[in-house]
Design an enzyme around this catalytic site. Structure first.
Site, PDB file in Angstrom:
ATOM      1  N   SER A  73      14.029 -32.076  -2.974  1.00  0.00           N
ATOM      2  CA  SER A  73      14.577 -32.534  -4.254  1.00  0.00           C
ATOM      3  C   SER A  73      13.974 -31.713  -5.377  1.00  0.00           C
ATOM      4  O   SER A  73      12.788 -31.341  -5.326  1.00  0.00           O
ATOM      5  CB  SER A  73      14.255 -34.018  -4.473  1.00  0.00           C
ATOM      6  OG  SER A  73      14.695 -34.450  -5.742  1.00  0.00           O
ATOM      7  N   CYS A  74      14.794 -31.389  -6.383  1.00  0.00           N
ATOM      8  CA  CYS A  74      14.292 -30.710  -7.583  1.00  0.00           C
ATOM      9  C   CYS A  74      14.836 -31.446  -8.805  1.00  0.00           C
ATOM     10  O   CYS A  74      15.728 -32.289  -8.679  1.00  0.00           O
ATOM     11  CB  CYS A  74      14.687 -29.235  -7.592  1.00  0.00           C
ATOM     12  SG  CYS A  74      16.445 -28.918  -7.851  1.00  0.00           S
ATOM     13  N   PRO A  75      14.321 -31.179 -10.003  1.00  0.00           N
ATOM     14  CA  PRO A  75      14.711 -31.959 -11.184  1.00  0.00           C
ATOM     15  C   PRO A  75      16.207 -31.988 -11.458  1.00  0.00           C
ATOM     16  O   PRO A  75      16.746 -33.024 -11.822  1.00  0.00           O
ATOM     17  CB  PRO A  75      13.951 -31.280 -12.324  1.00  0.00           C
ATOM     18  CG  PRO A  75      12.733 -30.736 -11.669  1.00  0.00           C
ATOM     19  CD  PRO A  75      13.195 -30.279 -10.313  1.00  0.00           C
TER      20      PRO A  75
END
Length: 574
Positions: A122-124
């Site tokens: 997951s990334c922002p």
């Protein structure tokens, strides 16, 4: 009679460690083998091995992870085992110790035996880095002979979600995320957490490290998070405030996107006066109410609530969101929301660590005691200490940004645009992006234009260079140029990463120059942008972009600068 010693370490002395110690005790009894056990970890009730017991022992079994006090055993023969090994086949562990052969280290065992791995990335923004990390982990696991399933938590939710049977069967849970990930479903599993960059750069090394260093995820999310082991990896702990902020930003973005587009559509259907009271009942007015009065009203509470969630898990959400709502009401905006999120998160975590109740009352902590006390502390600090000064700072910043022109707009555009190309999705890029997205909630939409155009320029410039200077690139790079163009058009800056990694000293400065030019032209020509993503695909939406012509000129100029500089600086491909 010489006896066996066993030291069981379970980090925070989880249930699994206690069960392993009891399994060893019963197995020793069945074998008529004297054994002295020691449990180590937070919460241990005091049964340390005595010096006399160590002096009389013939061997020691070291079970689990953490500080097992191994130095005190000198030359005493020892064997090692994981807690899972004891719980699975305690007799095999005793046989290993009795045979006199020291068990292999966790790292060696992990490398030699195929494992079942489940992972989350997951990334922002939930776009490029999420899926690049997933690909890196999958490729590395396949090369090493491990079975793997990866869940990606992107901008549209979880894809390929892990099932309960898959998690139960896994040997390890690997989390590669730049945002907070809910771990309640991983209780009782070995978990290792790091960031997406580690998965993208060295998937094999990450898996080897994870198999060797993963820690048991305790049950009961609040207590575990408060004491630390619920967020085990050192790499994750070092992320600190930046990761918490990015978690808040990732949850905030959908509110910004939906609200901005709805406001733009309100103007498209109802004209510039669509949201005035006299137009109540019209479609334009209704869309404006949804976008401005609902979606935009939740931006700051969502930001604050999920910063607190990243710090203190679910008990932090209510204090964080309430603090964020107070920040919005006090006109402290996103700066106040950030302050409220950190105050609420760390207050909740502090209280969770230090409030100890009888086990029959522990259930009251996450639903009553923590939300009440943390909300009270956060609210009072926001009202009496933080709110007013932060509101003054935000008001001054907003006025300056709205009134900037000439040299100030040029400099800000150069800085914001250039930041987007420095590390392409890394901390510098995300700092510029998060700041511009947050400013939208305060009605400042010019920085977002510089950021988006500056972020689109690197992959578009690279794609142009592969066409203008084909001799500077290999055949695979020329083919990848087409994909980079598509990614750039969609505002996915990471499309330029492979080219930058292959020749950073020439490519990165070229991209920074082009992005800085795009950002500077955008701000000096009065371009504004009401939505934080979408690239070229948001340009046709009425009122989403002010001065579309200026935006296209800025993008074309930045792309041309990057393309020409890359082509001129790069050496001819071999």
């Amino acid at each position: 009679m010489a006896q066996l010693l066993a030291v069981v370490g379970g980090g925070d002395l989880s249930t699994h460690a206690v069960l392993a110690a009891e399994a060893l005790r019963k197995a020793a009894g069945r074998r008529n083998t004297p054994i002295t056990l020691e449990l180590r970890g937070k919460g241990a009730s005091g049964n340390p091995l005595s010096d006399a017991a160590i002096a009389e022992a013939r061997a020691v079994l070291l079970v689990g992870e953490g500080d097992l006090g191994e130095a005190r055993f000198g030359a005493l023969h020892r064997a090692r085992a994981a807690i899972e090994d004891v719980l699975t086949d305690v007799n095999a562990v005793f046989d290993r110790l009795g045979a006199g052969a020291e068990a292999p280290s966790p790292a060696a065992s992990a490398a030699a035996t195929p494992k079942k791995i489940v992972a989350i990335t997951s990334c922002p923004t939930g776009i490029a880095h999420t899926f690049m990390a997933a690909e890196g982990i999958q490729a590395a696991a396949q090369a090493l002979g491990h079975a793997i399933r990866v869940e990606t938590q992107g901008s549209v939710g979880a894809r390929d979600a892990l099932t309960a049977p898959e998690i139960a069967a896994a040997d390890i849970v690997l989390i590669a995320a730049d945002t907070g990930v809910d771990r309640a479903r991983f209780a009782g599993k070995r978990v290792y957490a790091t960031n997406t960059k580690a998965a993208i750069r060295d998937g094999k090394g990450l898996i080897a490290t994870a198999l060797a260093e993963a820690q048991m995820q305790p049950a009961g999310g609040t207590e575990a998070t408060a004491d630390g082991p619920a967020r085990p990896a050192a790499a994750e702990k070092q992320a600190g405030a930046y990761k918490h902020l990015m978690t808040g930003v990732s949850f905030m973005l959908p509110f910004v996107v939906a609200g901005g587009l709805l406001i733009a559509l309100a103007f498209a259907f109802g004209g510039i006066d669509a949201m005035k009271p006299e137009n109540a009942g019209t479609l334009g007015y209704a869309l404006g109410e949804i976008g401005a009065k609902a979606a935009f009203a939740l931006i700051v509470p969502a930001l604050a609530g999920y910063i607190a969630y990243s710090i203190a898990d679910r008990p932090g959400i209510a204090p964080g969101m309430i603090g964020g709502m107070l920040a919005a009401n006090l006109q402290a905006g996103f700066l106040g929301g950030i302050a409220a999120g950190f105050i609420a998160g760390y207050t909740t975590r502090f209280l969770a660590r230090h409030i100890r109740l009888h086990k029959n009352l522990e259930g009251l902590k996450p639903v009553l005691i923590l939300p009440l006390l943390a909300t009270t502390v956060t609210g009072l600090l926001m009202v009496y200490v933080v709110g007013v000064p932060v509101a003054a700072v935000l008001a001054a910043l907003t006025e300056w940004l709205k009134g900037m022109q000439g040299a100030s707009a040029l400099v800000l555009g150069l800085v914001l645009g250039g930041m987007m190309a420095v590390d392409m999705g890394g901390p510098i890029n995300k700092a510029a992006y998060a700041s511009a997205a947050a400013l939208l909630s305060s009605g400042v939409d010019a920085p977002m234009a510089a950021v988006m155009l500056g972020g689109m320029t690197p992959p578009l410039g690279i794609a142009l260079a592969t066409r203008l200077f084909p001799s500077r690139f290999t055949a695979p790079e020329r083919e990848a140029g087409g994909a980079a163009a598509v990614l750039g058009a969609a505002f996915i800056t990471e499309g330029a990463i492979p080219f930058a990694a292959a020749d950073p000293l020439r490519v990165i400065p070229s991209m920074v120059a082009g992005s800085a030019v795009a950002g500077a032209i955008a701000l000096t020509s009065g371009v504004t942008l009401k939505v934080p993503h979408g690239g070229l695909f948001v340009l046709p939406i009425p009122n989403a972009v002010t001065n579309v012509t200026g935006a296209l000129i800025a993008l074309a100029a930045g792309t041309l600068v990057t393309g020409l500089l890359v082509g001129l600086l790069k050496k001819r491909a071999a």
